[in-house]
Write a protein that holds these residues in place. Sequence first.
Motif, PDB file in Angstrom:
ATOM      1  N   THR A 431       0.844  -1.188   0.000  1.00  0.00           N
ATOM      2  CA  THR A 431       0.000   0.000   0.000  1.00  0.00           C
ATOM      3  C   THR A 431       0.881   1.239   0.000  1.00  0.00           C
ATOM      4  O   THR A 431       2.066   1.183   0.298  1.00  0.00           O
ATOM      5  CB  THR A 431      -0.919   0.040   1.246  1.00  0.00           C
ATOM      6  N   ASN A 469      -9.686   7.251  -8.749  1.00  0.00           N
ATOM      7  CA  ASN A 469      -9.079   6.145  -9.481  1.00  0.00           C
ATOM      8  C   ASN A 469      -9.161   6.422 -10.976  1.00  0.00           C
ATOM      9  O   ASN A 469     -10.218   6.740 -11.504  1.00  0.00           O
ATOM     10  CB  ASN A 469      -9.817   4.842  -9.135  1.00  0.00           C
ATOM     11  N   GLU A 503      -1.550   1.140  -8.311  1.00  0.00           N
ATOM     12  CA  GLU A 503      -2.509   1.934  -7.526  1.00  0.00           C
ATOM     13  C   GLU A 503      -2.772   3.229  -8.290  1.00  0.00           C
ATOM     14  O   GLU A 503      -2.136   4.254  -8.054  1.00  0.00           O
ATOM     15  CB  GLU A 503      -1.943   2.241  -6.135  1.00  0.00           C
ATOM     16  N   ARG A 508      -1.197   8.554  -5.723  1.00  0.00           N
ATOM     17  CA  ARG A 508      -0.073   7.690  -6.111  1.00  0.00           C
ATOM     18  C   ARG A 508       0.763   8.344  -7.208  1.00  0.00           C
ATOM     19  O   ARG A 508       2.004   8.357  -7.145  1.00  0.00           O
ATOM     20  CB  ARG A 508      -0.613   6.342  -6.586  1.00  0.00           C
ATOM     21  N   ARG A 817      -8.382  -6.255  -7.558  1.00  0.00           N
ATOM     22  CA  ARG A 817      -7.228  -6.524  -6.692  1.00  0.00           C
ATOM     23  C   ARG A 817      -6.221  -7.446  -7.384  1.00  0.00           C
ATOM     24  O   ARG A 817      -5.007  -7.286  -7.233  1.00  0.00           O
ATOM     25  CB  ARG A 817      -7.711  -7.128  -5.371  1.00  0.00           C
ATOM     26  N   SER A 820      -4.194  -5.313  -9.688  1.00  0.00           N
ATOM     27  CA  SER A 820      -3.202  -4.510  -8.976  1.00  0.00           C
ATOM     28  C   SER A 820      -1.944  -5.313  -8.689  1.00  0.00           C
ATOM     29  O   SER A 820      -0.820  -4.822  -8.830  1.00  0.00           O
ATOM     30  CB  SER A 820      -3.791  -3.976  -7.658  1.00  0.00           C
TER      31      SER A 820
END
Length: 934
Positions: A431, A469, A503, A508, A817, A820
């Motif tokens: 993260t 996002n 991310e 980010r 996920r 990612s």
Amino acid sequence: MSGPARLHATIAPLSFAQERLWFVNAAAPESPIYNVPLFLRWRGEVDVAALRRALLAVIGKHEVLRTTYEDRDGTRVQVVGEARVEVEVVTHDPGVEARRGFDLAAEPPLRCAVWKGQPDGDAVLLTIHHIAVDGWSLPALFGDLGTAYDAELAGHRADLGELPVQYADYAVWDRAGFDEQLLAHRAAELAKVPTGLKLGGAWPASEGFHTGEQHRFAVPAATWEAVGELARKLRATPFVVLLAAYGEVIGRWSARDEFLVGAVTANRTHPSVEDLVGFFVNTVPLRCTTRPPTFAQRCAELRREAFGSMTYQRIPFDQLVARTPGRGLVEVGFALQNMPAPDTTRWSAPDVLPTGTAKYDVLLIVEETAEGVVGTLEHDTELYPAELGPRLAEDFVALLTRAVTAPDAPLAEFALPNGPLEAPRPLPAATVDLDESELSEPERRAAELFRAVLAEAGVEIEQPARNANFFSLGGHSLLAVGMLARARREHGAVVRPSEFLAEPTVARLGALLRNGTGAAQPVTAPEDGPRPATSTQQRFWFLDRIPELRAAYLVPTVVHFPGDTGVDELRDAVDTVLARHPSLRSRFRLDHKEKRVVRTTSEPPARATVTDARGWDEGKLADHVAELCWTPFDLAAQAPVRAELVLVATGVRLVLCAHHMVVDGVSVRVLLDQVAAAVHRRPLPDPVDPEPSAGHADASELVAALEGAPTDVCLPHDRPRAAVQSILGATGTATFADADAFRAVAKESGCSTFLATAAVLAVALARRSEQRDFLFAFPWSGREHPDAVGMFVNTLVLRADLRGDPTWREVLDRVRRSASVAYRAADVPFDEVVGALHPRRDLSRPALTPVYVAADDEWRPPLGGELLPLDPLAVKYELELTVTETAAGLRLTAAYQADLFDDDTITNLLADVTDVAAALVTSPDAPACEEKLR
């Protein structure tokens, strides 16, 4: 049929057993997975010169020990050569020597190392590639070596005699006896037995070999004697008794009552080959059940199973795997080594040194030695920890000892001293820890990049929040690459796409802009000698060695230009562009010493040709264009690109074909844009030839996230797979009109349209079958220079896990996920992922998954050109689904293997995908796999 006949051939096909090993060696020539390191403790001093001459005599007698393996005119062959051997006196660790790989195309499969001056006498290590030897070969091999060595010490050459047949003769006989109907029958039988065996907890089962560890243990003499007595009483063999005990332990550790065990058999089915040196062994899957209540009943059931299965022992194991899609077939193996020991007084019985690899998840070998009966448990250390070996061995010995002394007692009463291992904890995802206060300057620049790039794509947004996002706002991966290229130009910051896509938020990107290095300049590599190919180029070079797959890795493009296009100007422009890019001047060859593919870019460039086809009929024209599109390149001698202008009645067609080693899809567009610029005499950007990255990404998180998923997909095949996959393709299309609603639902879960489409495909396939866990391959472009021409695409792997009856929103979250994790590992070579999850692949289908998903945008060639469809079409995967956002909605294009599917089957599948997409839009909180489809 009669046995092998002496043919005296110096070139012969590979046996089925050899072909499997050749494939593994060609893919990873440095791997010791099939090394057989035989360590001999000499009784006294070694006469190295006499040993060398003795080995030459043995190699002279046994042709397989002086055979190399090549690809000639599209056929894999073994070539019998002159006797030669490498004998070296060394001082380094024997384990290092044991793990040194073989280049089977260039060197014989046997070498010898000698250690002099050891405390207990000299030592010798014969390292032989498994393609030339198996356990049953050792008595003949060492018997001949002892005879020849004794003769050399006595001052004369030994007469080892002539062999009635050689291994090459066996290989011809082996292939002539292949029974396709027997294979199909056996594959259908085995398909009924569930696979995916896991030993304990949620440990992931996997196909193939990784790093391995061995645990050796003794079987008590009294227990072994009782094994023989029980076998005689039951009219069985010790093999059956041992396998019954092993099966009971595996059943308890896996909590499974039915599974397959791979029995390693000698497979010497004709008397003429019983004493022949060579590789004959085969794996025969045996069905084990834990349903009969007593051990005696288990043995009786296994006796019948073993007797029936031996009927199929000549069926090549790889052919069985190819006929059972979606299944690794066996995860655990068993072998009883009871061949006679080599008889000599010159050295001790050979020890087989460990190579640090594992061919099965778990393999038990029981061997009769001069010191007693010894067991070896070999297991994959990437799946199971070191303690598995000792604990499983203790359970096996305990159960075997109890069972052979009380065979009629209920097995439920037998307790094991150990139990299954605990499952591993999943790796935590990385993260980004960012300050939650107001936007920093780098984050404001990131937000502006978001807004500007999305606006150019027709998506208008206000100033995005720091946790916004990119995909949720309407972006996709190609737009992301363009945005990062803009960040380089405007802010001088180099951001690797994989770092952002792991991310894809404003926060980010802001952090990456703040930490980014100065803008990189175009790189032109020096012309001072060969340079290593990239990992992707290494993989494509290997696939180019396989005749059936060569055309699949060509990238042809056919563009029709209108009649007023100047042919001379267009030809000159094409020549100018082809000459500018170093990648298009590449030549590739295998550096045998370094065991890697290298490239040079100093050779002449390709030049465009012109053909006047204005008087040709459509058939002749189509055949000519197809030949230009799909004729493979000689990568060592030819430029990996060709271009031809074909004059037709309505204009001119540019046929541009390059090997995938030097171009990707974006490169083709770059080339055509530069051709247009050259036609208009506009300046062209400096050529770019980036060096491959020297870094090495960590694959552990990705492998952990993918482990346990099936390495195949249950597709609606109309015909079975062939032994080697077909590449003949066809296409079908469908349109999902409600694209806005689809994007909106995807956006709520932080998914791009591409990821949501992959989820929809998985659900459509799940509703057609019982499969609930899927791996899909998808492309990722790591290009950092927008004007570069080369192969910058890596293949990533996406997992769509539908287990546990998830809702649509849960499915989208799981897919997001998984993506990612894939993006974080975007620099991990695809071959490394395959090696970890699916190393024992065969040629009947693509590695890891037969399904490929991609996103594209609408694009028109410059100069008023029209992109023409390819006919015929070559495909790399069995199903390749591409989603394109158009004004009419989402266009779904399925390219598929025509030898596997009927057109109607793909039409129905695309209809299912659009129906499922509609279900996602209307009921995003409903269970995704609730309804069955046709």
